[in-house]
Design a protein around this motif. Structure first.
Motif, PDB file in Angstrom:
ATOM      1  N   VAL A   1       4.557  10.857  -1.964  1.00 43.19           N
ATOM      2  CA  VAL A   1       3.942   9.532  -2.070  1.00 43.19           C
ATOM      3  C   VAL A   1       5.042   8.502  -2.317  1.00 43.19           C
ATOM      4  N   ARG A   2       5.093   7.462  -1.461  1.00 41.63           N
ATOM      5  CA  ARG A   2       6.101   6.413  -1.591  1.00 41.63           C
ATOM      6  C   ARG A   2       5.416   5.071  -1.817  1.00 41.63           C
ATOM      7  N   TYR A   3       6.004   4.271  -2.697  1.00 43.52           N
ATOM      8  CA  TYR A   3       5.410   2.998  -3.105  1.00 43.52           C
ATOM      9  C   TYR A   3       6.354   1.846  -2.733  1.00 43.52           C
ATOM     10  N   PRO A   4       5.850   0.856  -1.974  1.00 41.02           N
ATOM     11  CA  PRO A   4       6.691  -0.294  -1.608  1.00 41.02           C
ATOM     12  C   PRO A   4       6.461  -1.506  -2.508  1.00 41.02           C
ATOM     13  N   VAL A   5       7.546  -2.216  -2.799  1.00 41.96           N
ATOM     14  CA  VAL A   5       7.464  -3.490  -3.510  1.00 41.96           C
ATOM     15  C   VAL A   5       8.318  -4.498  -2.747  1.00 41.96           C
TER      16      VAL A   5
ATOM     17  N   TYR B   1      12.699  -8.970   0.780  1.00 41.50           N
ATOM     18  CA  TYR B   1      13.476  -7.798   0.391  1.00 41.50           C
ATOM     19  C   TYR B   1      12.477  -6.702   0.022  1.00 41.50           C
ATOM     20  N   VAL B   2      12.488  -5.620   0.767  1.00 38.16           N
ATOM     21  CA  VAL B   2      11.522  -4.540   0.565  1.00 38.16           C
ATOM     22  C   VAL B   2      12.249  -3.285   0.085  1.00 38.16           C
ATOM     23  N   GLU B   3      11.741  -2.695  -0.960  1.00 36.20           N
ATOM     24  CA  GLU B   3      12.295  -1.435  -1.469  1.00 36.20           C
ATOM     25  C   GLU B   3      11.160  -0.445  -1.713  1.00 36.20           C
ATOM     26  N   TRP B   4      11.495   0.851  -1.572  1.00 35.86           N
ATOM     27  CA  TRP B   4      10.527   1.917  -1.791  1.00 35.86           C
ATOM     28  C   TRP B   4      10.973   2.788  -2.958  1.00 35.86           C
ATOM     29  N   GLY B   5       9.995   3.398  -3.619  1.00 34.72           N
ATOM     30  CA  GLY B   5      10.320   4.284  -4.730  1.00 34.72           C
ATOM     31  C   GLY B   5       9.220   5.314  -4.955  1.00 34.72           C
ATOM     32  N   ASN B   6       9.454   6.165  -5.915  1.00 35.69           N
ATOM     33  CA  ASN B   6       8.456   7.192  -6.255  1.00 35.69           C
ATOM     34  C   ASN B   6       7.303   6.618  -7.071  1.00 35.69           C
TER      35      ASN B   6
ATOM     36  N   TYR C   1       5.718   2.324  -8.308  1.00 39.23           N
ATOM     37  CA  TYR C   1       5.950   0.893  -8.132  1.00 39.23           C
ATOM     38  C   TYR C   1       7.094   0.415  -9.018  1.00 39.23           C
ATOM     39  N   ASP C   2       7.177   0.948 -10.239  1.00 33.80           N
ATOM     40  CA  ASP C   2       8.266   0.561 -11.136  1.00 33.80           C
ATOM     41  C   ASP C   2       9.613   1.000 -10.571  1.00 33.80           C
ATOM     42  N   ASP C   3       9.625   2.185  -9.974  1.00 38.32           N
ATOM     43  CA  ASP C   3      10.851   2.696  -9.375  1.00 38.32           C
ATOM     44  C   ASP C   3      11.298   1.801  -8.218  1.00 38.32           C
ATOM     45  N   ALA C   4      10.350   1.411  -7.370  1.00 45.80           N
ATOM     46  CA  ALA C   4      10.664   0.541  -6.235  1.00 45.80           C
ATOM     47  C   ALA C   4      11.137  -0.828  -6.718  1.00 45.80           C
TER      48      ALA C   4
ATOM     49  N   LYS D   1       0.836  -1.196   0.000  1.00 48.81           N
ATOM     50  CA  LYS D   1       0.000   0.000   0.000  1.00 48.81           C
ATOM     51  C   LYS D   1       0.875   1.251   0.000  1.00 48.81           C
ATOM     52  N   LYS D   2       0.554   2.160  -0.878  1.00 53.64           N
ATOM     53  CA  LYS D   2       1.341   3.389  -0.942  1.00 53.64           C
ATOM     54  C   LYS D   2       1.178   4.194   0.354  1.00 53.64           C
ATOM     55  N   VAL D   3       2.212   4.975   0.673  1.00 46.32           N
ATOM     56  CA  VAL D   3       2.216   5.789   1.887  1.00 46.32           C
ATOM     57  C   VAL D   3       2.366   7.257   1.494  1.00 46.32           C
ATOM     58  N   VAL D   4       1.472   8.079   2.031  1.00 44.13           N
ATOM     59  CA  VAL D   4       1.509   9.520   1.740  1.00 44.13           C
ATOM     60  C   VAL D   4       2.009  10.255   2.982  1.00 44.13           C
ATOM     61  N   LYS D   5       3.092  11.005   2.805  1.00 44.12           N
ATOM     62  CA  LYS D   5       3.650  11.784   3.907  1.00 44.12           C
ATOM     63  C   LYS D   5       3.670  13.260   3.515  1.00 44.12           C
TER      64      LYS D   5
END
Length: 344
Positions: A164-168, A200-205, A207-210, A148-152
């Motif tokens: 907005v950050r997107y986790p994959v 392995y969790v990564e975040w990006g701007n 989903y493709d970025d993550a 789920k995306k996170v808005v800060k």
């Protein structure tokens, strides 16, 4: 082989909170199981790869699952690597060979038939070993999913900006099956299958970025395969681990001085100070001193004395001592198992 007594702290952590500091100590934990003493010199064998009769099925599986052709073969090599690295540093076994001996198996999660004991003996005689530790099955599975995306909201130069950050997440699941063949007694002394999961969790701007920031499946397979081999190592050999221990500092000048001695690994000087505080008119300082003496006794390998001091701290109302006493008693039980496993 003799059990090494716990010596002195290896590192002082920077953690200071509520009048406490912490030290990190080296503690030897016993293996999960006790392998018979007839097994001392061992050869690690990879028998998880497919023979000719199973090769086609493995290729088809690699294509349809997306794992790639030969992925499990490579993963099994990493798994063997993880175990051999642990055994090469083990005080319990003498590793013979470098873990590069391969025998054909099913190439699936199904165990192959038992090796003939004449073949086990021949391999052991060749390497001067007592037993074979055989990776009999290996299977890997990976999957990726979006979270789920996170808005800060950030404030930059007085302006509020939404980010907005997107986790994959990449999940790597390893299933490995092991057998230990004792050539002396002609018995299987351990047989078991284990499943290890690494995420392995990564975040990006986006989903493709993550997703682009995630390790490649080959990289994930390598670290997960090694991890799986290490986990089996924990099952069969004692290992040294680092554990965190708290002790009290507080506002007392003597407790502060003792802390400085601990930083320099001068436990004898610290013990002198703590002993002088056990009769302090402030019972809170006295119970802290008893607790700290328990830690110092553990550091010096005197577990009975450590328990006595911790129990005195508990009797004076130190709540942390309750958990610490349980930890020390578990260590006593572990010491007995270590003596059996290391043949002391």
């Amino acid at each position: 082989m003799k059990i090494k007594n716990i010596l002195y702290l290896l590192m002082i952590s920077i953690f200071v909170s509520c009048g406490t500091s912490s030290v990190i100590v080296n503690i030897q934990r016993p293996a999960d199981i006790s392998v018979p003493q007839s097994v001392q010199k061992v050869v690690v064998v990879n028998r998880s790869t497919a023979g000719k009769e199973n090769m086609v099925g493995n290729i088809v599986e690699g294509i349809f699952t997306g794992e790639g052709i030969g992925a499990d073969k490579k993963g099994s090599e990493y798994c063997v690597m993880g175990l051999t690295q642990m055994l090469s540093n083990s005080e319990r076994y003498e590793l013979r060979g470098g873990g590069d001996l391969n025998l054909k198996g099913t190439g699936t999660s199904t165990f192959p038939d038992l090796l003939d004991w004449s073949k086990v003996k021949k391999i052991c005689d060749t390497y001067g070993a007592d037993a074979l530790i055989v990776l009999s099955t290996f299977d890997s599975d990976s999957r990726t999913f979006e979270g789920k995306k996170v808005v800060k909201t950030k404030t930059i130069k007085g302006a509020k900006i939404k980010e907005v950050r997107y986790p994959v997440t990449l999940v790597m699941e390893i299933e490995s099956g092991w057998r230990i063949y004792d050539a002396t007694t002609k018995k299987i002394v351990d047989v078991n299958t284990f499943t290890e999961v690494k995420e392995y969790v990564e975040w990006g701007n986006s989903y493709d970025d993550a997703r682009a920031n995630l390790p490649s499946k080959r990289q994930a397979l390598k670290s997960s395969g090694i991890f799986a081999g290490e986990q089996y190592g924990f099952r069969i050999t004692p290992v040294w681990t680092k554990q965190n221990r708290l002790y009290f500092t507080g506002k007392s000048e003597k407790l502060k001085l003792a802390k400085n001695y601990v930083k320099r690994a001068d436990w004898d000087k610290a013990i002198e100070i703590w002993k002088s505080l056990t009769n302090h008119e402030d019972y809170k300082i006295a119970r802290k001193a008893y607790y700290n003496l328990a830690l110092a006794s553990e550091i010096k390998g005197k577990l009975n004395t450590a328990i006595d001091y911790a129990e005195k701290a508990e009797q004076m109302g130190e709540n942390r001592a309750v958990t610490y006493i349980s930890t020390l008693k578990k260590r006593q039980t572990d010491e007995k198992r270590l003596q059996e496993q290391l043949n002391n």
